[in-house]
Design a protein around this motif. Structure first.
Motif, PDB file in Angstrom:
ATOM      1  N   ASN A 149       1.896   9.065  -6.324  1.00 25.96           N
ATOM      2  CA  ASN A 149       2.304  10.437  -6.067  1.00 25.96           C
ATOM      3  C   ASN A 149       3.427  10.854  -7.007  1.00 25.96           C
ATOM      4  OD1 ASN A 149       2.345  12.934  -4.851  1.00 25.96           O
ATOM      5  ND2 ASN A 149       3.762  12.295  -3.246  1.00 25.96           N
ATOM      6  N   ALA A 150       4.350   9.950  -7.290  1.00 22.09           N
ATOM      7  CA  ALA A 150       5.465  10.268  -8.179  1.00 22.09           C
ATOM      8  C   ALA A 150       4.994  10.429  -9.620  1.00 22.09           C
ATOM      9  CB  ALA A 150       6.522   9.175  -8.094  1.00 22.09           C
ATOM     10  N   ALA A 151       3.965   9.703 -10.012  1.00 25.54           N
ATOM     11  CA  ALA A 151       3.479   9.769 -11.393  1.00 25.54           C
ATOM     12  C   ALA A 151       2.470  10.881 -11.605  1.00 25.54           C
ATOM     13  CB  ALA A 151       2.840   8.436 -11.777  1.00 25.54           C
ATOM     14  N   HIS A 152       2.060  11.547 -10.544  1.00 27.55           N
ATOM     15  CA  HIS A 152       1.055  12.607 -10.663  1.00 27.55           C
ATOM     16  C   HIS A 152       1.621  13.757 -11.482  1.00 27.55           C
ATOM     17  CE1 HIS A 152      -1.494  16.005  -9.486  1.00 27.55           C
ATOM     18  NE2 HIS A 152      -2.430  15.096  -9.352  1.00 27.55           N
ATOM     19  N   SER A 153       0.895  14.191 -12.469  1.00 26.18           N
ATOM     20  CA  SER A 153       1.350  15.260 -13.347  1.00 26.18           C
ATOM     21  C   SER A 153       1.033  16.609 -12.720  1.00 26.18           C
ATOM     22  CB  SER A 153       0.656  15.142 -14.709  1.00 26.18           C
ATOM     23  OG  SER A 153       1.038  16.208 -15.527  1.00 26.18           O
ATOM     24  N   LEU A 154       1.997  17.522 -12.732  1.00 29.14           N
ATOM     25  CA  LEU A 154       1.802  18.842 -12.154  1.00 29.14           C
ATOM     26  C   LEU A 154       1.719  19.928 -13.220  1.00 29.14           C
ATOM     27  CD1 LEU A 154       4.288  18.597  -9.167  1.00 29.14           C
ATOM     28  CD2 LEU A 154       1.824  18.337  -9.133  1.00 29.14           C
ATOM     29  N   THR A 155       1.486  19.572 -14.460  1.00 30.02           N
ATOM     30  CA  THR A 155       1.411  20.561 -15.519  1.00 30.02           C
ATOM     31  C   THR A 155       0.014  21.152 -15.581  1.00 30.02           C
ATOM     32  OG1 THR A 155       0.846  18.868 -17.127  1.00 30.02           O
ATOM     33  CG2 THR A 155       3.178  19.408 -16.891  1.00 30.02           C
TER      34      THR A 155
ATOM     35  N   ALA B 121       0.834  -1.203   0.000  1.00 31.27           N
ATOM     36  CA  ALA B 121       0.000   0.000   0.000  1.00 31.27           C
ATOM     37  C   ALA B 121       0.869   1.254   0.000  1.00 31.27           C
ATOM     38  CB  ALA B 121      -0.932  -0.008   1.205  1.00 31.27           C
ATOM     39  N   LEU B 122       1.948   1.251   0.784  1.00 34.23           N
ATOM     40  CA  LEU B 122       2.844   2.407   0.792  1.00 34.23           C
ATOM     41  C   LEU B 122       3.517   2.603  -0.564  1.00 34.23           C
ATOM     42  CD1 LEU B 122       4.485   2.048   4.315  1.00 34.23           C
ATOM     43  CD2 LEU B 122       2.876   3.799   3.560  1.00 34.23           C
ATOM     44  N   PHE B 123       3.936   1.510  -1.198  1.00 33.12           N
ATOM     45  CA  PHE B 123       4.578   1.635  -2.503  1.00 33.12           C
ATOM     46  C   PHE B 123       3.598   2.144  -3.554  1.00 33.12           C
ATOM     47  CE2 PHE B 123       5.634  -0.124  -6.672  1.00 33.12           C
ATOM     48  CZ  PHE B 123       6.818   0.548  -6.888  1.00 33.12           C
ATOM     49  N   VAL B 124       2.365   1.653  -3.532  1.00 33.29           N
ATOM     50  CA  VAL B 124       1.369   2.122  -4.500  1.00 33.29           C
ATOM     51  C   VAL B 124       1.104   3.608  -4.299  1.00 33.29           C
ATOM     52  CG1 VAL B 124      -1.071   1.933  -5.146  1.00 33.29           C
ATOM     53  CG2 VAL B 124       0.310  -0.113  -4.902  1.00 33.29           C
TER      54      VAL B 124
END
Length: 145
Positions: free
Chosen positions: A42-48, A34-37
């Motif tokens: 969060n790392a793949a979330h796009s901030l554009t 669950a922590l890894f998912v």
């Protein structure tokens, strides 16, 4: 078969310990997954952000006319883009971006056909030599192949 040296209470306690260790390993692996998912999401979330509207104007003021009705430009055309950016809680003024087109030098490319330096020679066939094997049966019959 010899009887077990453990009493039923000892056997039940041993199974309970194994069951608790198994549950701890399972719950630990679930928490780690669950922590890894969560981290990967969060790392793949796009901030554009995408601008709402885009206005582009092109100006080319420095042109000279020659006598044979051709127009020559003495400076590169300038493109101005105005992009408004809307933030959810604050108001941001419009930013003006001025760009000039990039010129790429081009050179003529010629392709020369070159004659092949080696000529293909098909493989030659070698004569096939086979050996004849003969065998005989106990009755005296001879078989060759």
């Amino acid at each position: 078969m010899t009887p077990s040296k453990r009493t039923p209470q000892q056997r039940d306690r041993r199974f309970a310990r194994v069951r608790h260790v198994t549950q701890a390993i399972f719950l630990g692996s679930c928490a780690t997954s669950a922590l890894f998912v969560g981290y990967a999401a969060n790392a793949a979330h796009s901030l554009t952000t995408v601008p709402a509207t885009t206005t582009t104007t092109s100006t080319s003021d420095d042109t000279t006319s020659t006598s044979d009705d051709t127009t020559t430009s003495t400076s590169a055309p300038t493109t101005t883009s105005t992009v408004p950016r809307a933030m959810p809680t604050t108001t941001v003024a419009r930013a003006t971006v001025t760009t000039t087109p990039r010129t790429v030098p081009t050179t003529a490319t010629t392709v020369k056909k070159v004659a092949p330096t080696t000529v293909y020679t098909p493989p030659t066939t070698a004569p096939v030599t086979t050996t004849t094997v003969c065998s005989s049966t106990p009755s005296g019959r001879v078989i060759c192949y």
